[in-house]
Scaffold this motif. Structure first.
Motif, mmCIF file in Angstrom:
data_model
loop_
_atom_site.group_PDB
_atom_site.id
_atom_site.type_symbol
_atom_site.label_atom_id
_atom_site.label_comp_id
_atom_site.label_asym_id
_atom_site.label_seq_id
_atom_site.Cartn_x
_atom_site.Cartn_y
_atom_site.Cartn_z
ATOM 1 N N TRP A 8 0.827 -1.200 0.000
ATOM 2 C CA TRP A 8 0.000 0.000 0.000
ATOM 3 C C TRP A 8 0.865 1.255 0.000
ATOM 4 O O TRP A 8 0.539 2.252 -0.670
ATOM 5 C CB TRP A 8 -0.951 0.013 1.182
ATOM 6 N N ALA A 9 1.992 1.247 0.697
ATOM 7 C CA ALA A 9 2.873 2.409 0.714
ATOM 8 C C ALA A 9 3.380 2.739 -0.690
ATOM 9 O O ALA A 9 3.389 3.909 -1.102
ATOM 10 C CB ALA A 9 4.053 2.160 1.656
ATOM 11 N N LEU A 80 20.748 10.799 2.324
ATOM 12 C CA LEU A 80 20.189 9.603 2.978
ATOM 13 C C LEU A 80 21.139 8.407 2.964
ATOM 14 O O LEU A 80 20.696 7.259 2.949
ATOM 15 C CB LEU A 80 18.854 9.217 2.323
ATOM 16 N N ALA A 81 22.423 8.683 3.009
ATOM 17 C CA ALA A 81 23.398 7.579 2.967
ATOM 18 C C ALA A 81 23.231 6.637 4.152
ATOM 19 O O ALA A 81 23.269 5.406 3.991
ATOM 20 C CB ALA A 81 24.818 8.148 2.939
ATOM 21 N N ASP A 82 23.039 7.184 5.344
ATOM 22 C CA ASP A 82 22.891 6.336 6.531
ATOM 23 C C ASP A 82 21.528 5.659 6.560
ATOM 24 O O ASP A 82 21.425 4.471 6.895
ATOM 25 C CB ASP A 82 23.079 7.170 7.804
ATOM 26 N N LEU A 83 20.482 6.401 6.229
ATOM 27 C CA LEU A 83 19.132 5.844 6.253
ATOM 28 C C LEU A 83 19.012 4.645 5.324
ATOM 29 O O LEU A 83 18.390 3.630 5.656
ATOM 30 C CB LEU A 83 18.111 6.920 5.853
ATOM 31 N N ALA A 84 19.614 4.757 4.162
ATOM 32 C CA ALA A 84 19.489 3.712 3.145
ATOM 33 C C ALA A 84 20.231 2.432 3.513
ATOM 34 O O ALA A 84 19.989 1.375 2.924
ATOM 35 C CB ALA A 84 19.997 4.229 1.804
ATOM 36 N N GLY A 91 11.386 0.150 5.412
ATOM 37 C CA GLY A 91 10.254 0.957 5.843
ATOM 38 C C GLY A 91 10.568 2.442 5.845
ATOM 39 O O GLY A 91 9.728 3.264 5.461
ATOM 40 N N ASP A 92 11.769 2.815 6.257
ATOM 41 C CA ASP A 92 12.146 4.226 6.303
ATOM 42 C C ASP A 92 12.126 4.856 4.912
ATOM 43 O O ASP A 92 11.670 5.990 4.731
ATOM 44 C CB ASP A 92 13.542 4.386 6.912
ATOM 45 N N LEU A 93 12.614 4.133 3.935
ATOM 46 C CA LEU A 93 12.667 4.679 2.584
ATOM 47 C C LEU A 93 11.277 4.800 1.961
ATOM 48 O O LEU A 93 11.045 5.658 1.103
ATOM 49 C CB LEU A 93 13.579 3.820 1.701
ATOM 50 N N PHE A 98 7.000 8.575 0.015
ATOM 51 C CA PHE A 98 5.645 9.075 0.239
ATOM 52 C C PHE A 98 5.688 10.563 0.579
ATOM 53 O O PHE A 98 4.918 11.363 0.037
ATOM 54 C CB PHE A 98 4.971 8.287 1.360
ATOM 55 N N GLY A 99 6.603 10.964 1.432
ATOM 56 C CA GLY A 99 6.730 12.371 1.775
ATOM 57 C C GLY A 99 7.153 13.223 0.594
ATOM 58 O O GLY A 99 6.722 14.372 0.459
ATOM 59 N N ALA A 100 7.992 12.680 -0.277
ATOM 60 C CA ALA A 100 8.445 13.432 -1.454
ATOM 61 C C ALA A 100 7.278 13.821 -2.348
ATOM 62 O O ALA A 100 7.232 14.940 -2.881
ATOM 63 C CB ALA A 100 9.452 12.599 -2.240
ATOM 64 N N THR A 101 6.336 12.916 -2.520
ATOM 65 C CA THR A 101 5.212 13.206 -3.420
ATOM 66 C C THR A 101 4.369 14.361 -2.907
ATOM 67 O O THR A 101 3.805 15.137 -3.692
ATOM 68 C CB THR A 101 4.344 11.958 -3.623
ATOM 69 N N PHE A 102 4.268 14.505 -1.590
ATOM 70 C CA PHE A 102 3.530 15.629 -1.010
ATOM 71 C C PHE A 102 4.263 16.946 -1.258
ATOM 72 O O PHE A 102 3.651 17.964 -1.576
ATOM 73 C CB PHE A 102 3.340 15.408 0.495
#
Length: 408
Positions: A8-9, A80-84, A91-93, A98-102
């Motif tokens: 769904w995400a 986002l080197a660490d996040l990725a 889940g974080d990515l 989703f936030g980018a589209t907003f």
């Protein structure tokens, strides 16, 4: 994260991304035939620029460590080197995209106010800076632990309700649109009825794409909740408020002008979508229906304000997004489940809704006005009058939306 939530995400993110081409179609049909490429390019330009900025540093800015922080540190995890590479990267990515589209669509919405007269390069500069100093911080205020999210706890009142972006998206974009309309001034020959939509079917397609994508826009964040318990209510409210707004707009249009129009139906749908955005998870369907009727009717009247007050909001971003966003956000103060004034609560919900709405409105307007004014006075924001009159597609982008061949 459950595989269904993951699916769904991704789906919701794709739906919301598709909404920006929907904006391009909606706006593109409303302008002159010789300005359609310019209008649509402003949306596609936002898709390119804001996506990159969000991944580089915007996502970092969209969550705060302290309630009263302006934003997160943009360089805390650049690109986002660490996040990725973290343990919860998957889940974080998903939250990143989703936030980018907003962020993308919020910027794209502003462009409708300056249709037919803006330089593309100047628009891109404005878009990048405005996203950095307005949208990314406001997203942190509303959803990322900032002062709006925490306002109720800070002053002993119910928490602000803005499930999908009445403040962060629509009031934010609408206020910036008003500022730019004032900075760029009126189109040559500005008057009621000066320009008719060149392609009504294109506008209807755009409105349809927006309605389709809006189910991801409103219900998308449910991927964060186990079992996604709010999806049903959000989906029903997104349907019925939008439908009711079409009716509300058309009735006003019939009474005011004598005929219900296709553009009115499309505009009413968008007004309903805007109004239900902050309220989609916190109204019963009956109150959502009433919200749609009110939003459609009031926005149909609000688009006339530009002629009375003398600002040229080309495609009614102010009348639909700013006014519709205010209606949906403040309406929760009266009818939100359990906390609205008439649904078991008191004036507390209305108070926090108003503080959040007008706080974002004032901040976005002031910064957008200063930024737009600075661009206009340095490199110029507005095209030459002769290019505006001729249609700016060729002058700005070197091409036309329609090539009509004539037989010899």
């Amino acid at each position: 994260m459950d595989s269904g939530n993951i699916a769904w995400a991704v789906t919701a993110s794709a739906l919301v991304l598709f909404m920006t081409p929907g904006v391009a179609f909606f706006y593109g049909g409303l302008v002159k035939a010789k300005s359609v490429v310019s209008m649509m390019m402003m949306s596609f330009g936002a898709m390119g620029l804001i996506s990159v900025l969000w991944v580089l540093y915007g996502f970092n800015m969209s969550a705060t460590e302290g309630v009263w922080d302006f934003s997160g540190n943009p360089f805390a995890d650049f690109a986002l080197a660490d996040l990725a590479t973290g343990e919860s990267a998957n889940g974080d990515l998903l939250g990143v995209i989703f936030g980018a589209t907003f962020a993308i669509i919020t910027v794209a919405l502003i462009s409708g106010a300056i249709a037919d007269r803006a330089k593309f390069g100047s628009w891109m500069i404005f878009a990048g800076i405005w996203a950095t100093v307005v949208y990314f911080p406001v997203a942190a205020w509303v959803w990322g632990g900032g002062w709006i999210l925490s306002l109720g706890d800070e002053i002993g009142l119910p928490g602000v309700i803005d499930y999908a972006g009445g403040t962060a998206v629509h009031i934010n974009a609408g206020a910036a649109a008003l500022a730019l309309a004032l900075v760029l001034g009126k189109r040559v020959g500005f008057a009621k009825g000066m320009d008719q939509p060149h392609n009504v079917p294109l506008t209807l397609i755009g409105a349809s794409v927006l309605w389709f994508g809006w189910f991801g826009f409103n219900a998308g964040a449910e991927f964060l909740a186990e079992g996604m318990p709010g999806v049903g209510l959000i989906a029903v409210n997104t349907l019925v408020a939008t439908a009711a707004a079409i009716l509300g707009w058309l009735v006003v249009e019939k009474l005011k002008d004598g005929k219900p129009t296709a553009v009115g139906a499309a505009s009413g749908a968008v007004a309903g979508l805007v109004a239900i955005t902050p309220a989609c998870a916190n109204l019963t369907p009956g109150w959502a229906t009433l919200l749609g009727v009110v939003a459609g009717a009031v926005c149909a009247l609000a688009i006339e304000l530009k002629f009375k007050l003398g600002y040229d909001d080309s495609l009614d971003v102010v009348g639909i997004h700013l006014v519709g966003g205010l209606i949906g956000t403040l309406y929760l103060g009266f009818f939100a489940i359990d906390t609205g004034l008439f649904t078991g609560g008191d004036f507390g919900q209305l108070a926090v809704q108003a503080i959040a709405a007008f706080g974002v409105l004032i901040y976005s307007f002031v910064v957008a006005f200063i930024l737009g004014f600075a661009i206009e006075k340095t490199i110029g924001f507005r095209v030459k009058n002769e290019d505006e009159l001729a249609g700016i597609d060729t002058a700005v982008h070197g091409g036309e939306g329609y090539k009509l061949e004539t037989s010899v």
